[in-house]
Design a protein around this motif. Structure first.
Motif, PDB file in Angstrom:
ATOM      1  N   GLU A  42     -37.144 -20.445  50.112  1.00  0.00           N
ATOM      2  CA  GLU A  42     -35.687 -20.606  49.787  1.00  0.00           C
ATOM      3  C   GLU A  42     -36.010 -20.130  48.427  1.00  0.00           C
ATOM      4  O   GLU A  42     -36.713 -20.569  47.697  1.00  0.00           O
ATOM      5  N   ILE A  43     -34.954 -19.321  48.108  1.00  0.00           N
ATOM      6  CA  ILE A  43     -34.957 -18.645  46.613  1.00  0.00           C
ATOM      7  C   ILE A  43     -33.531 -19.401  45.919  1.00  0.00           C
ATOM      8  O   ILE A  43     -32.541 -19.909  46.753  1.00  0.00           O
ATOM      9  N   GLY A  44     -33.933 -19.866  44.753  1.00  0.00           N
ATOM     10  CA  GLY A  44     -32.658 -20.513  44.182  1.00  0.00           C
ATOM     11  C   GLY A  44     -32.547 -20.244  42.421  1.00  0.00           C
ATOM     12  O   GLY A  44     -33.669 -19.511  42.197  1.00  0.00           O
ATOM     13  N   TRP A  45     -31.703 -20.424  41.805  1.00  0.00           N
ATOM     14  CA  TRP A  45     -31.602 -20.121  40.404  1.00  0.00           C
ATOM     15  C   TRP A  45     -30.602 -21.045  39.873  1.00  0.00           C
ATOM     16  O   TRP A  45     -29.589 -21.568  40.207  1.00  0.00           O
ATOM     17  N   ARG A  46     -31.005 -21.227  38.446  1.00  0.00           N
ATOM     18  CA  ARG A  46     -29.731 -21.657  37.551  1.00  0.00           C
ATOM     19  C   ARG A  46     -29.844 -21.318  36.170  1.00  0.00           C
ATOM     20  O   ARG A  46     -31.045 -21.221  35.495  1.00  0.00           O
ATOM     21  N   ILE A  47     -28.641 -20.835  35.666  1.00  0.00           N
ATOM     22  CA  ILE A  47     -28.637 -20.152  34.412  1.00  0.00           C
ATOM     23  C   ILE A  47     -27.735 -20.897  33.564  1.00  0.00           C
ATOM     24  O   ILE A  47     -26.501 -21.451  33.921  1.00  0.00           O
ATOM     25  N   PRO A  48     -27.873 -21.339  32.268  1.00  0.00           N
ATOM     26  CA  PRO A  48     -27.082 -22.006  31.428  1.00  0.00           C
ATOM     27  C   PRO A  48     -25.802 -21.325  31.153  1.00  0.00           C
ATOM     28  O   PRO A  48     -25.710 -20.061  30.954  1.00  0.00           O
ATOM     29  N   LYS A  49     -24.723 -21.992  31.058  1.00  0.00           N
ATOM     30  CA  LYS A  49     -23.292 -21.555  30.906  1.00  0.00           C
ATOM     31  C   LYS A  49     -23.204 -20.518  29.871  1.00  0.00           C
ATOM     32  O   LYS A  49     -22.629 -19.520  30.180  1.00  0.00           O
ATOM     33  N   PRO A  50     -23.701 -20.484  28.570  1.00  0.00           N
ATOM     34  CA  PRO A  50     -23.704 -19.663  27.623  1.00  0.00           C
ATOM     35  C   PRO A  50     -24.119 -18.239  27.984  1.00  0.00           C
ATOM     36  O   PRO A  50     -23.856 -17.047  27.412  1.00  0.00           O
ATOM     37  N   ALA A  51     -25.332 -18.328  29.131  1.00  0.00           N
ATOM     38  CA  ALA A  51     -25.826 -16.840  29.338  1.00  0.00           C
ATOM     39  C   ALA A  51     -25.151 -16.324  30.825  1.00  0.00           C
ATOM     40  O   ALA A  51     -25.218 -15.358  31.295  1.00  0.00           O
ATOM     41  N   TRP A  52     -24.166 -16.992  31.295  1.00  0.00           N
ATOM     42  CA  TRP A  52     -23.240 -16.402  32.458  1.00  0.00           C
ATOM     43  C   TRP A  52     -22.817 -15.204  32.247  1.00  0.00           C
ATOM     44  O   TRP A  52     -22.308 -14.883  31.122  1.00  0.00           O
ATOM     45  N   GLY A  53     -22.542 -14.450  33.306  1.00  0.00           N
ATOM     46  CA  GLY A  53     -22.004 -13.161  33.340  1.00  0.00           C
ATOM     47  C   GLY A  53     -22.659 -12.053  32.800  1.00  0.00           C
ATOM     48  O   GLY A  53     -21.907 -11.073  32.463  1.00  0.00           O
ATOM     49  N   GLY A 105     -25.723 -10.826  34.170  1.00  0.00           N
ATOM     50  CA  GLY A 105     -26.573 -10.336  35.254  1.00  0.00           C
ATOM     51  C   GLY A 105     -27.778 -10.991  35.133  1.00  0.00           C
ATOM     52  O   GLY A 105     -28.956 -10.512  35.838  1.00  0.00           O
ATOM     53  N   TYR A 106     -28.239 -12.036  34.413  1.00  0.00           N
ATOM     54  CA  TYR A 106     -29.610 -12.460  34.363  1.00  0.00           C
ATOM     55  C   TYR A 106     -29.873 -13.298  35.840  1.00  0.00           C
ATOM     56  O   TYR A 106     -31.100 -13.083  35.983  1.00  0.00           O
ATOM     57  N   ALA A 107     -29.020 -13.700  36.554  1.00  0.00           N
ATOM     58  CA  ALA A 107     -29.472 -14.264  37.594  1.00  0.00           C
ATOM     59  C   ALA A 107     -29.661 -13.547  38.666  1.00  0.00           C
ATOM     60  O   ALA A 107     -31.078 -13.735  39.352  1.00  0.00           O
ATOM     61  N   PRO A 108     -28.981 -12.600  39.110  1.00  0.00           N
ATOM     62  CA  PRO A 108     -29.340 -11.361  39.897  1.00  0.00           C
ATOM     63  C   PRO A 108     -30.761 -10.428  39.461  1.00  0.00           C
ATOM     64  O   PRO A 108     -31.753 -10.258  40.397  1.00  0.00           O
ATOM     65  N   GLU A 109     -30.793 -10.428  38.260  1.00  0.00           N
ATOM     66  CA  GLU A 109     -32.180  -9.576  37.808  1.00  0.00           C
ATOM     67  C   GLU A 109     -33.397 -10.397  37.943  1.00  0.00           C
ATOM     68  O   GLU A 109     -34.367  -9.852  38.335  1.00  0.00           O
ATOM     69  N   ALA A 110     -33.179 -11.665  37.841  1.00  0.00           N
ATOM     70  CA  ALA A 110     -34.511 -12.539  37.807  1.00  0.00           C
ATOM     71  C   ALA A 110     -34.675 -12.557  39.123  1.00  0.00           C
ATOM     72  O   ALA A 110     -35.722 -12.890  39.702  1.00  0.00           O
ATOM     73  N   ALA A 111     -33.714 -13.213  40.155  1.00  0.00           N
ATOM     74  CA  ALA A 111     -33.702 -13.431  41.423  1.00  0.00           C
ATOM     75  C   ALA A 111     -34.472 -12.258  42.289  1.00  0.00           C
ATOM     76  O   ALA A 111     -35.258 -12.339  43.180  1.00  0.00           O
ATOM     77  N   ALA A 112     -33.811 -10.994  42.031  1.00  0.00           N
ATOM     78  CA  ALA A 112     -34.446  -9.887  42.530  1.00  0.00           C
ATOM     79  C   ALA A 112     -35.844  -9.581  42.334  1.00  0.00           C
ATOM     80  O   ALA A 112     -36.485  -9.211  43.235  1.00  0.00           O
ATOM     81  N   ALA A 113     -36.175  -9.950  41.248  1.00  0.00           N
ATOM     82  CA  ALA A 113     -37.848  -9.726  40.985  1.00  0.00           C
ATOM     83  C   ALA A 113     -38.462 -10.751  41.613  1.00  0.00           C
ATOM     84  O   ALA A 113     -39.553 -10.514  42.321  1.00  0.00           O
ATOM     85  N   VAL A 114     -38.068 -11.973  41.805  1.00  0.00           N
ATOM     86  CA  VAL A 114     -38.585 -13.016  42.653  1.00  0.00           C
ATOM     87  C   VAL A 114     -38.549 -12.736  44.205  1.00  0.00           C
ATOM     88  O   VAL A 114     -39.577 -12.815  44.922  1.00  0.00           O
ATOM     89  N   LEU A 115     -37.542 -12.098  44.631  1.00  0.00           N
ATOM     90  CA  LEU A 115     -37.465 -11.501  46.048  1.00  0.00           C
ATOM     91  C   LEU A 115     -38.388 -10.612  46.275  1.00  0.00           C
ATOM     92  O   LEU A 115     -39.120 -10.518  47.130  1.00  0.00           O
ATOM     93  N   ARG A 116     -38.742  -9.669  45.426  1.00  0.00           N
ATOM     94  CA  ARG A 116     -39.639  -8.580  45.599  1.00  0.00           C
ATOM     95  C   ARG A 116     -41.022  -9.235  45.466  1.00  0.00           C
ATOM     96  O   ARG A 116     -41.912  -8.791  46.326  1.00  0.00           O
ATOM     97  N   HIS A 117     -41.204 -10.187  44.810  1.00  0.00           N
ATOM     98  CA  HIS A 117     -42.405 -10.873  44.762  1.00  0.00           C
ATOM     99  C   HIS A 117     -42.748 -11.744  46.257  1.00  0.00           C
ATOM    100  O   HIS A 117     -43.855 -11.410  46.657  1.00  0.00           O
TER     101      HIS A 117
END
Length: 173
Positions: free
Chosen positions: A94-105, A107-119
């Motif tokens: 199972e993949i999951g993510w959490r980004i602090p509110k000031p960093a929302w919007g 693209g950090y969550a999909p960028e990081a999650a895509a790297a983990v999904l590739r792994h």
């Protein structure tokens, strides 16, 4: 042990005890945990977080801290890849993510999650990766779809309804 992962803008490294305060601060922002069934009191949440930091996972699975490449001391949240079934060899996660509110919007969550999904696909050769998402969490639906996960129906997570997304093909990029 988790491998260090990189994207164009991000560094992902294994979460360490030094990340505890940043995780607790992120989770303490009102509304941050509304979709994850978090413990009700700050003390319960601190115990929950302490237990998560102490947990051990099979090789290649666990929590990564997300850092900006231009400021490696910064904290942009976490992404995880955890066993999706109990016992036996890990064939799905199972993949999951959490980004602090000031960093929302940004693209950090999909960028990081895509790297983990590739792994998960390329290094661990996992047959399936899922995300369980609260039915009202539209932002996480968008992240799941951006990384190539597809809607797979409804389900239950920790006794609560959820929407299930799963990998249907190798990750993009």
């Amino acid at each position: 042990m988790l491998p260090r992962l990189e994207t164009d803008r991000l560094l992902l490294r294994a979460r360490t005890p030094e990340d505890y305060d940043a995780c607790l601060a992120m989770d303490s922002v009102p509304g941050m945990l509304r979709y994850v069934g978090a413990p009700v009191s700050p003390e319960e949440h601190a115990r929950f977080l302490t237990d998560r930091f102490a947990a051990r996972f099979p090789p290649g699975l666990g929590y990564w801290t997300i850092l900006p490449k231009q400021e490696p001391a910064g904290f942009l949240g976490w992404v995880c890849l955890l066993p999706a079934e109990d016992g036996g060899p890990v064939r799905s996660a199972e993949i999951g993510w959490r980004i602090p509110k000031p960093a929302w919007g940004r693209g950090y969550a999909p960028e990081a999650a895509a790297a983990v999904l590739r792994h998960a696909r390329e290094t661990l050769s996992l047959a399936r990766v899922i995300a369980t998402i609260h039915p009202d969490n539209d932002q996480s639906f968008r992240v799941a779809e951006k990384i190539g996960l597809r809607f797979a129906g409804g389900g239950e997570y920790c006794g609560e309804p959820c929407v299930l997304y799963e990998s249907a093909a190798p990750p993009p990029g």
